[in-house]
Design an enzyme around this catalytic site. Structure first.
Site, PDB file in Angstrom:
ATOM      1  N   CYS A  37      38.552  50.058  41.626  1.00  0.00           N
ATOM      2  CA  CYS A  37      39.650  50.692  42.315  1.00  0.00           C
ATOM      3  C   CYS A  37      39.281  50.998  43.753  1.00  0.00           C
ATOM      4  O   CYS A  37      38.305  50.489  44.295  1.00  0.00           O
ATOM      5  CB  CYS A  37      40.021  51.996  41.599  1.00  0.00           C
ATOM      6  SG  CYS A  37      40.261  51.813  39.817  1.00  0.00           S
ATOM      7  N   GLY A  94      25.448  36.129  40.149  1.00  0.00           N
ATOM      8  CA  GLY A  94      23.988  36.145  40.068  1.00  0.00           C
ATOM      9  C   GLY A  94      23.282  36.879  41.187  1.00  0.00           C
ATOM     10  O   GLY A  94      22.050  36.757  41.311  1.00  0.00           O
ATOM     11  N   ASN A 152      35.754  54.912  41.468  1.00  0.00           N
ATOM     12  CA  ASN A 152      35.789  53.469  41.701  1.00  0.00           C
ATOM     13  C   ASN A 152      34.567  52.858  41.041  1.00  0.00           C
ATOM     14  O   ASN A 152      33.436  53.233  41.364  1.00  0.00           O
ATOM     15  CB  ASN A 152      35.780  53.179  43.208  1.00  0.00           C
ATOM     16  CG  ASN A 152      35.551  51.706  43.524  1.00  0.00           C
ATOM     17  OD1 ASN A 152      35.924  50.832  42.761  1.00  0.00           O
ATOM     18  ND2 ASN A 152      34.939  51.440  44.675  1.00  0.00           N
ATOM     19  N   GLY A 153      34.762  51.925  40.124  1.00  0.00           N
ATOM     20  CA  GLY A 153      33.625  51.246  39.515  1.00  0.00           C
ATOM     21  C   GLY A 153      33.773  51.055  38.031  1.00  0.00           C
ATOM     22  O   GLY A 153      34.864  51.156  37.467  1.00  0.00           O
TER      23      GLY A 153
END
Length: 625
Positions: free
Chosen positions: A2, A372, A76-77
């Protein structure tokens, strides 16, 4: 995933719904699925949020979220191990009304306060208001995958996911000449001595692995996590290390598959992204309906195109592969958009191509991508690490050094991509044994030799020369020290910013399995001989997964960065005109000499210095006009 916003002030007239709305409207790209705004009863705390729905797509996962009539949060996350944490919290009596990781974070904070950060496997930037203590607790993840900016302006403290939120709220926008000087002269995109510094005066970043507490306009910042590169377990054997690395990486990938929306991956053809794809395919084999979508950048008629290796991964797995071919006119069309989203300078046109990869993922409806990034920095993937490795082993054993250097020369004899590392001589011996002295002398010599570039204004150069950031104080005779510097100071932090801005520009979420802190802690505890061996970088990773990876990729000798044909783009007349306009702007601001825009322009291949034309393009975008 977000975007967040906040305004904190002892003066309630400064905390307004109007400003919060302007801030979150500026980052609608980070969260197109919903929004929310909240102001505390006393009017001193305001939170805003834009939502990209990943876990618990219902209204129960909306933010700002409130808990126990005490806490309010904007987050956020992703917390990848939220299910394990939640199960433990339920045993302790906590109840939940949603299926989100957000509510789990709130409950864990109630239980452990700042110690909750030690339990989190995730990427995050959040703020929690406690209406009992009148404190706002803010934190950023260990590596800085998620951004957290803050500034103080005219009596209020602001925080945000992107700096454009500050400008929308009326905060003054002033580029920082110190950062500009160091970028133009040394190509430095971060100040490793002050990780909070940005390219704008008065705007700070919360450094990775730190938390901040605001209470009645008093601010304290503390570090909650660190790796000591000197702590190594030299008793561990190859087989044990291989088993632990494999188990930790598979667990990391598995946790990062948790989602209520489609999950895919980026695939470059290198060993890092190929391993992520192959492990995902391995984990999804029990779910035949789950075919992984991969997204790749290709370059026609370019000698560094990775199509051959991408095809090898296709043959080894069940993936559905999507590719974007970057053309010069397409790059021209997105350049200004990318500068807007990145907000600060970026190193090469590879960022433009990365932007197109995430754009393709959006077109195909894949919201989450595993990537990666991080493997090169923790596992010694770049060829310059060989020099530090040879310095280290030479200190301990001349015979081992001769054996390793001979193996390196033999293995890379036909490598036409990466420049050969010369055999360490007297300078390297001194550097390995007296790193502090060498760093000090090297900086002094560099400063003495430092000369103004042909285009930089004399007054600008003279004023900011004393503020150079060129003191790279890692141990030149200790590989772990070099890797630590790349992971936490100069290197990875910049790459994480690129990925966050480019992915969120298209409302996509990027997850990085190599940045599980448990995995990173383990890798840093290993002796150097397990990271580089017999001329191979990332040796442990290669042997731990040679059964899942295509052989051509497992034992691939060359290392190709994500590199587009930048020079041809810079030769384009439209690009040349952009550079002239950029130089004119910088001349007006006293950064370049008068008339710099009329001088010849040197086109640059990616990551080369040239005459600084690329850097001029980047810096001009910091100014509104």
């Amino acid at each position: 995933m977000c975007g967040i916003a906040g305004i904190l002030s002892e003066n309630p007239t400064l905390v307004t719904q109007e400003k919060l709305i302007k801030m979150t409207d500026a980052i609608i790209h980070r969260g197109p699925d919903g929004f929310g705004h909240w102001i505390s009863e006393d009017g001193k705390i305001g939170f805003g949020h834009r939502r990209l729905s990943i876990l618990d797509l219902s209204a129960s996962g909306a933010q700002p979220m409130h808990y126990l009539d005490r806490y309010s949060l904007t987050f956020n996350g992703e917390i990848y191990n939220y299910l394990e944490i939640k199960a433990d919290l339920v045993k302790k009596g906590y109840a939940f009304r949603s299926h989100s990781d957000t509510e789990v974070l709130l409950a864990l904070f109630d239980l452990k306060r700042e110690r909750c950060l030690q339990d989190l496997d995730g990427m995050f930037a959040f703020a929690i208001y406690d209406n009992q203590t009148q404190e706002v607790f803010c934190a950023r993840d260990r590596f800085g995958e998620k951004p957290f900016f803050f500034t103080q302006f005219q009596g209020a403290f602001y925080f945000a996911s992107e700096m454009k939120e500050f400008w929308a709220a009326g905060v003054e926008k002033k580029p920082d000449p110190e950062m500009i000087f160091n970028y133009l002269h040394f190509d430095l995109l971060d100040n490793h001595s002050d990780l909070g510094q940005t390219f704008f005066k008065g705007v700070r970043k919360l450094a990775p692995g730190h938390y901040l507490i605001w209470k009645k306009e008093n601010i304290s910042i503390k570090k909650y996590w660190e790796i000591n590169p000197q702590n190594q377990n030299r008793s561990i054997g190859l087989e044990e290390a291989k088993e632990q690395f494999r188990a930790l990486f598979i667990e990391s990938v598995n946790r990062r598959l948790r989602s209520d929306v489609l999950v895919g991956s980026s695939l470059s053809g290198g060993i890092d992204s190929s391993l992520v794809v192959c492990v995902m395919d391995h984990l999804l084999k029990g779910h035949p309906e789950s075919i992984q979508n991969t997204f790749s950048a290709r370059f026609k008629n370019f000698h560094k195109d990775e199509g051959y290796f991408i095809q090898k991964v296709r043959e080894k797995t069940r993936i559905t592969s999507h590719e974007v071919y970057s053309e010069m006119d397409e790059i021209e069309g997105v350049f200004d958009k990318i500068c807007y989203h990145q907000e600060e300078p970026f190193g090469s046109a590879s960022i433009l191509v990365q932007y197109q990869v995430y754009e393709l993922a959006k077109k195909k409806g894949v919201t989450v991508l595993l990537d990666g990034q991080g493997a090169d920095e923790i596992l010694a993937g770049y060829h310059p690490y060989f020099t530090t490795f040879f310095n280290e082993i030479r200190k301990h054993s001349g015979a081992q050094f001769e054996k390793e250097f001979s193996a390196y020369l033999q293995l890379h004899e036909g490598n036409t991509i990466n420049a050969k590392i010369p055999k360490p001589g007297l300078k390297q011996v001194i550097a390995a044994n007296f790193p502090g002295l060498v760093n000090k002398v090297a900086r002094k010599v560099l400063n003495m030799k430092m000369k103004n570039t042909a285009l930089m204004a004399d007054d600008f150069f003279s004023e900011y020369k004393p503020l150079s950031h060129n003191d790279f104080n890692f141990d030149l005779g200790h590989l772990n020290s070099h890797l630590h510097f790349s992971t936490f100071k100069i290197g990875l932090p910049t790459l994480l910013r690129y990925a966050d801005r480019n992915s969120m520009a298209h409302s996509r979420e990027v997850r990085l399995p190599f940045l599980s802190h448990e995995l990173v802690e383990f890798v840093f505890s290993l002796p150097s001989e397990l990271k580089i061996k017999d001329g191979w970088t990332k040796y442990l990773m290669r042997i731990a997964f040679e059964d899942l990876l295509p052989t051509e990729i497992t034992w691939r000798k060359d290392k190709i960065g994500f590199e587009p044909p930048q020079k041809s783009w810079m030769d384009n007349p439209n690009t040349q005109e952009k550079i002239r306009s950029a130089r004119e702007i910088l001349s007006k601001h006293g950064i370049l000499k008068k008339g710099a825009e009329s001088l010849p322009i040197q086109s640059q291949v990616a990551h080369s210095k040239g005459d600084g034309s690329w850097n001029h393009l980047m810096v001009a975008n910091l100014f509104d006009s």
